[in-house]
Design a protein around this motif. Structure first.
Motif, PDB file in Angstrom:
ATOM      1  N   GLU A  15      -3.723   7.960  19.334  1.00 48.54           N
ATOM      2  CA  GLU A  15      -3.877   7.125  18.144  1.00 48.54           C
ATOM      3  C   GLU A  15      -5.193   7.445  17.456  1.00 48.54           C
ATOM      4  O   GLU A  15      -6.251   7.436  18.090  1.00 48.54           O
ATOM      5  N   VAL A  16      -5.122   7.714  16.141  1.00 48.18           N
ATOM      6  CA  VAL A  16      -6.312   8.050  15.379  1.00 48.18           C
ATOM      7  C   VAL A  16      -6.714   6.943  14.410  1.00 48.18           C
ATOM      8  O   VAL A  16      -7.861   6.875  13.976  1.00 48.18           O
ATOM      9  N   TYR A  17      -5.781   6.066  14.048  1.00 53.30           N
ATOM     10  CA  TYR A  17      -6.055   4.881  13.244  1.00 53.30           C
ATOM     11  C   TYR A  17      -5.203   3.755  13.788  1.00 53.30           C
ATOM     12  O   TYR A  17      -4.070   3.957  14.186  1.00 53.30           O
ATOM     13  N   GLY A  18      -5.747   2.553  13.764  1.00 53.61           N
ATOM     14  CA  GLY A  18      -5.010   1.407  14.266  1.00 53.61           C
ATOM     15  C   GLY A  18      -5.773   0.722  15.385  1.00 53.61           C
ATOM     16  O   GLY A  18      -6.873   1.130  15.754  1.00 53.61           O
ATOM     17  N   PRO A  19      -5.180  -0.321  15.958  1.00 57.28           N
ATOM     18  CA  PRO A  19      -5.885  -1.131  16.953  1.00 57.28           C
ATOM     19  C   PRO A  19      -6.251  -0.404  18.236  1.00 57.28           C
ATOM     20  O   PRO A  19      -7.190  -0.798  18.929  1.00 57.28           O
ATOM     21  N   ASP A  20      -5.524   0.658  18.593  1.00 55.43           N
ATOM     22  CA  ASP A  20      -5.807   1.374  19.845  1.00 55.43           C
ATOM     23  C   ASP A  20      -6.591   2.667  19.633  1.00 55.43           C
ATOM     24  O   ASP A  20      -6.806   3.427  20.568  1.00 55.43           O
ATOM     25  N   ALA A  21      -7.041   2.921  18.396  1.00 48.82           N
ATOM     26  CA  ALA A  21      -7.785   4.149  18.112  1.00 48.82           C
ATOM     27  C   ALA A  21      -9.205   4.032  18.664  1.00 48.82           C
ATOM     28  O   ALA A  21      -9.823   2.975  18.625  1.00 48.82           O
ATOM     29  N   GLU A  22      -9.688   5.143  19.170  1.00 45.80           N
ATOM     30  CA  GLU A  22     -11.066   5.196  19.640  1.00 45.80           C
ATOM     31  C   GLU A  22     -11.923   5.715  18.515  1.00 45.80           C
ATOM     32  O   GLU A  22     -11.600   6.713  17.875  1.00 45.80           O
ATOM     33  N   ASP A  23     -13.027   5.039  18.256  1.00 42.04           N
ATOM     34  CA  ASP A  23     -13.941   5.497  17.212  1.00 42.04           C
ATOM     35  C   ASP A  23     -14.665   6.748  17.672  1.00 42.04           C
ATOM     36  O   ASP A  23     -15.108   6.822  18.807  1.00 42.04           O
ATOM     37  N   ALA A  24     -14.775   7.685  16.757  1.00 39.57           N
ATOM     38  CA  ALA A  24     -15.457   8.940  17.086  1.00 39.57           C
ATOM     39  C   ALA A  24     -16.957   8.771  17.003  1.00 39.57           C
ATOM     40  O   ALA A  24     -17.453   7.936  16.320  1.00 39.57           O
ATOM     41  N   TYR A  65       0.819  -1.218   0.000  1.00 38.47           N
ATOM     42  CA  TYR A  65       0.000   0.000   0.000  1.00 38.47           C
ATOM     43  C   TYR A  65       0.854   1.270   0.000  1.00 38.47           C
ATOM     44  O   TYR A  65       0.544   2.221  -0.712  1.00 38.47           O
ATOM     45  N   ALA A  66       1.881   1.311   0.829  1.00 42.91           N
ATOM     46  CA  ALA A  66       2.664   2.540   1.023  1.00 42.91           C
ATOM     47  C   ALA A  66       4.161   2.221   1.096  1.00 42.91           C
ATOM     48  O   ALA A  66       4.767   2.293   2.163  1.00 42.91           O
ATOM     49  N   ASP A  83      -5.145   2.900   5.013  1.00 50.51           N
ATOM     50  CA  ASP A  83      -5.619   1.636   4.452  1.00 50.51           C
ATOM     51  C   ASP A  83      -4.746   0.477   4.930  1.00 50.51           C
ATOM     52  O   ASP A  83      -5.250  -0.614   5.215  1.00 50.51           O
ATOM     53  N   SER A  84      -3.439   0.694   5.028  1.00 53.86           N
ATOM     54  CA  SER A  84      -2.531  -0.335   5.538  1.00 53.86           C
ATOM     55  C   SER A  84      -2.915  -0.726   6.956  1.00 53.86           C
ATOM     56  O   SER A  84      -2.956  -1.914   7.292  1.00 53.86           O
ATOM     57  N   ALA A  85      -3.175   0.273   7.789  1.00 53.31           N
ATOM     58  CA  ALA A  85      -3.547   0.004   9.178  1.00 53.31           C
ATOM     59  C   ALA A  85      -4.856  -0.779   9.252  1.00 53.31           C
ATOM     60  O   ALA A  85      -4.998  -1.689  10.064  1.00 53.31           O
ATOM     61  N   LYS A  86      -5.799  -0.430   8.387  1.00 48.56           N
ATOM     62  CA  LYS A  86      -7.097  -1.109   8.401  1.00 48.56           C
ATOM     63  C   LYS A  86      -7.002  -2.550   7.908  1.00 48.56           C
ATOM     64  O   LYS A  86      -7.706  -3.425   8.389  1.00 48.56           O
ATOM     65  N   GLU A  87      -6.131  -2.805   6.931  1.00 52.05           N
ATOM     66  CA  GLU A  87      -6.034  -4.126   6.309  1.00 52.05           C
ATOM     67  C   GLU A  87      -5.009  -5.045   6.960  1.00 52.05           C
ATOM     68  O   GLU A  87      -4.968  -6.236   6.670  1.00 52.05           O
ATOM     69  N   CYS A  88      -4.187  -4.529   7.843  1.00 49.77           N
ATOM     70  CA  CYS A  88      -3.102  -5.304   8.441  1.00 49.77           C
ATOM     71  C   CYS A  88      -3.652  -6.496   9.234  1.00 49.77           C
ATOM     72  O   CYS A  88      -4.395  -6.300  10.196  1.00 49.77           O
ATOM     73  N   PRO A  89      -3.271  -7.725   8.862  1.00 48.54           N
ATOM     74  CA  PRO A  89      -3.785  -8.880   9.594  1.00 48.54           C
ATOM     75  C   PRO A  89      -3.238  -8.984  11.026  1.00 48.54           C
ATOM     76  O   PRO A  89      -3.883  -9.563  11.894  1.00 48.54           O
ATOM     77  N   GLY A  90      -2.069  -8.404  11.268  1.00 45.85           N
ATOM     78  CA  GLY A  90      -1.493  -8.444  12.608  1.00 45.85           C
ATOM     79  C   GLY A  90      -1.958  -7.318  13.498  1.00 45.85           C
ATOM     80  O   GLY A  90      -1.635  -7.280  14.687  1.00 45.85           O
ATOM     81  N   GLU A  91      -2.728  -6.386  12.932  1.00 47.16           N
ATOM     82  CA  GLU A  91      -3.199  -5.203  13.663  1.00 47.16           C
ATOM     83  C   GLU A  91      -2.057  -4.561  14.440  1.00 47.16           C
ATOM     84  O   GLU A  91      -2.153  -4.293  15.632  1.00 47.16           O
TER      85      GLU A  91
END
Length: 100
Positions: free
Chosen positions: A91-100, A29-30, A71-79
């Motif tokens: 954290e705004v994206y990734g496993p520890d991000a809080e949804d707004a 992706y990047a 997109d990489s963070a969202k698709e990463c199988p290892g999170e």
């Protein structure tokens, strides 16, 4: 909904190698930001294209590749990809991000 960020807000990314599966989706992706090393794990790269292998190493995300990094963070199988604001390290994206 995605967490709110402003266009002028600096974001950085880091990878938790302990959770990395070596799948390589992030590098696909990047490739400007991520690279797989000889150990089979993904790492972030500096602005000078150097592999940053220190645990918790971060790199800033240029705006032109932000979507690819998210997109990489969202698709990463290892999170294991974490995107956070530089100013407050939230954290705004990734496993520890809080949804707004």
């Amino acid at each position: 909904m995605s967490p709110q960020t402003t266009n002028d807000e600096d974001l950085e990314v880091w990878i938790d190698q302990e959770l990395c599966t070596g799948d390589g989706i992030c590098a696909q992706y990047a490739p400007e930001i991520f690279e797989l090393d000889i150990d089979g794990l993904a790492y972030v790269k500096s602005e000078q294209d150097e592999l940053l292998q220190a645990p918790g190493a971060t790199t800033r995300i240029p705006l032109d590749v932000l979507t690819d990094v998210v997109d990489s963070a969202k698709e990463c199988p290892g999170e294991c990809i974490h995107v956070r604001r530089v100013t407050d390290r939230v954290e705004v994206y990734g496993p520890d991000a809080e949804d707004a």
